[in-house]
Structures are given as C-alpha cells and as structure tokens.
Design a protein around this motif. Structure first.
Motif, mmCIF file in Angstrom:
data_model
loop_
_atom_site.group_PDB
_atom_site.id
_atom_site.type_symbol
_atom_site.label_atom_id
_atom_site.label_comp_id
_atom_site.label_asym_id
_atom_site.label_seq_id
_atom_site.Cartn_x
_atom_site.Cartn_y
_atom_site.Cartn_z
ATOM 1 N N MET A 58 -6.326 5.930 12.918
ATOM 2 C CA MET A 58 -6.202 4.881 11.903
ATOM 3 C C MET A 58 -7.520 4.676 11.167
ATOM 4 N N LEU A 62 -7.903 5.197 7.163
ATOM 5 C CA LEU A 62 -8.383 4.100 6.321
ATOM 6 C C LEU A 62 -9.658 4.492 5.573
ATOM 7 N N ASP A 67 -4.163 4.990 3.681
ATOM 8 C CA ASP A 67 -3.147 3.940 3.739
ATOM 9 C C ASP A 67 -2.590 3.643 2.358
ATOM 10 N N ARG A 68 -3.472 3.588 1.357
ATOM 11 C CA ARG A 68 -3.040 3.309 -0.014
ATOM 12 C C ARG A 68 -2.276 4.501 -0.605
ATOM 13 N N GLU A 71 1.210 4.428 0.974
ATOM 14 C CA GLU A 71 1.964 3.302 0.420
ATOM 15 C C GLU A 71 2.433 3.602 -0.999
ATOM 16 N N MET A 90 2.607 5.317 11.698
ATOM 17 C CA MET A 90 3.573 4.751 10.765
ATOM 18 C C MET A 90 4.196 3.470 11.321
ATOM 19 N N LEU A 104 0.045 1.536 10.048
ATOM 20 C CA LEU A 104 0.383 1.461 8.630
ATOM 21 C C LEU A 104 1.591 0.572 8.371
ATOM 22 N N GLN A 106 4.823 0.923 8.352
ATOM 23 C CA GLN A 106 5.997 1.365 7.604
ATOM 24 C C GLN A 106 7.277 1.108 8.404
#
Length: 224
Positions: A58, A62, A67-68, A71, A90, A104, A106
């Motif tokens: 993670m 990041l 992450d962006r 997304e 996820m 994240l 999701q």
C-alpha cells in the motif's frame, strides 16, 4: 483502432514484476512497466502486481499515486487487474501481525491471516470458479500457483440494483476457504500468480486481454 492490447504494469517497486511483464508479452500484449499517470490512464488495461506485506505494498502504491490511477480508471470503466497482494489491497483493509492497514477500499472486507496448519500457502491449487466466468473460460478445472499467508476469507459486497453481480472464485487451503479471484465489472483480481501458473495462467491472461475494450487513438486517456 489497434488490435494489440496496450497494457501498463504499475511500477510501484514490487518485486519480480518482470515475470508479469514477460507473461503478458507472451500473451501478445504490448506492455509498459511504468508509474507514469498519463500512460496508465491511456492503456487498454492496467495491472497492479504485489508481493510481500500488505502495508508495504500500500505504501508503495500510494507513493506513485497508484490509488488515484486505479480510482480514475475504474470511474471510467477502464479495466484493472490486481495480482496477489494487488488483489488484497483492493479490499478496505488488511491486518498483519496485529497492525491494521487501510486498503484501496474498492471492496468491503478485510484481509487476514489464513487459519490453516501450514502457512504460508505455497504451491498449486484448484479453484472453484462460478458459472459465466470469463477469466476462467477453458481453465476452470486447472491448478494455479499460490504463495501467500493472508487472504480475504469472506465476500461482503452485495449486488446493487441492475448491475451485474461480482463473480467470486474460491480456493481452499488446510480447510480454510478464501477468495481466489474476483470479476467485478472493470476490476478483476487474482490471489494466485497467473504469470507463474504455466499454461493455465497464460490462458487466463489471454482471457483477460481478449476482454479488454480497445481504445482508439482519439480516445481520451488522461485526466485534466
């Protein structure tokens, strides 16, 4: 319109990603190993690999803005494939050695240590894939290669309205049942390593690549 799928493998510092790149190239994809945002958003498919610890992966994701990127792609319905810890992150969170780390998010749920006599789970295993799986077409009865001590051991995402419900594939180790793969719209992930799973893994990757929508040269692949 290109006929060869363009794939980015997210370069966030995870070990052994070259094997993922080689496996995708062998499946006839054009592959870039990069953390470049523009390239990751423009690709037909994005692969998020991961090995080792949940929290470390993670942090790495990041650090490169992964992450962006994930997304943004999913918001636009653009395919993402997570592999191993790339599946685990996820989920909403993961707990290792008593430390809980945010994922994240999701999917709801938490990744926890396997409850089996022998951990890690290392080696070849069959899976229980659901009817209608695109990912496991032609390989539903095959074995895949796993290396992990932690897993998502429940599935908590309910179907929403008219949306196609997620297809969840399961596996078992030492009597402990866990999520082996998920097909959830644009987001697909495997707990096992398809790149280490021989002919079955190669077929699975080809299945994923074949399902990618090809994006024309004029498509918008970047965000403002």
């Amino acid at each position: 319109m290109t006929t060869v799928p363009e794939v980015v493998v997210l370069d966030h510092g995870s070990g052994n990603v070259r094997s993922v790149v080689r496996a995708l190239e062998a499946a006839d994809a054009h592959v870039q190993l990069t953390a470049d945002r523009e390239a990751a958003l423009a690709a037909d498919g994005l692969v998020v690999p991961g090995v080792g610890a949940y929290a470390a992966t993670m942090d790495q994701v990041l650090a490169v803005g992964g992450d962006r990127i994930v997304e943004r792609r999913l918001a636009g319905g653009l395919p993402v494939l997570g592999i191993c810890v790339g599946l685990q992150i996820m989920f909403a969170a993961g707990t290792e050695h008593g430390v809980r780390s945010k994922g994240l998010d999701q999917w709801p749920g938490e990744v926890t240590r396997l409850e089996a006599e022998i951990v890690p789970h290392m080696g070849w295993n069959t899976v229980e894939s659901p009817e209608g799986s695109v990912l496991f077409d032609g390989v539903a009865e095959e074995r895949f290669y796993f290396v992990h001590s932690y897993a998502a051991r429940s599935w908590e995402l309910d179907s929403i309205g008219p949306l196609t419900p997620p297809l969840v594939t399961w596996a078992e180790h030492g009597g402990d049942r866990f999520v082996a793969a998920v097909e959830n719209g644009a987001l697909t992930a495997t707990q096992f390593h398809p790149e280490k799973s021989g002919a079955a893994g190669a077929r699975l990757l080809r299945n994923w690549l074949a399902a990618l929508p090809r994006r024309g040269a004029g498509d918008e692949g970047t965000a403002p």
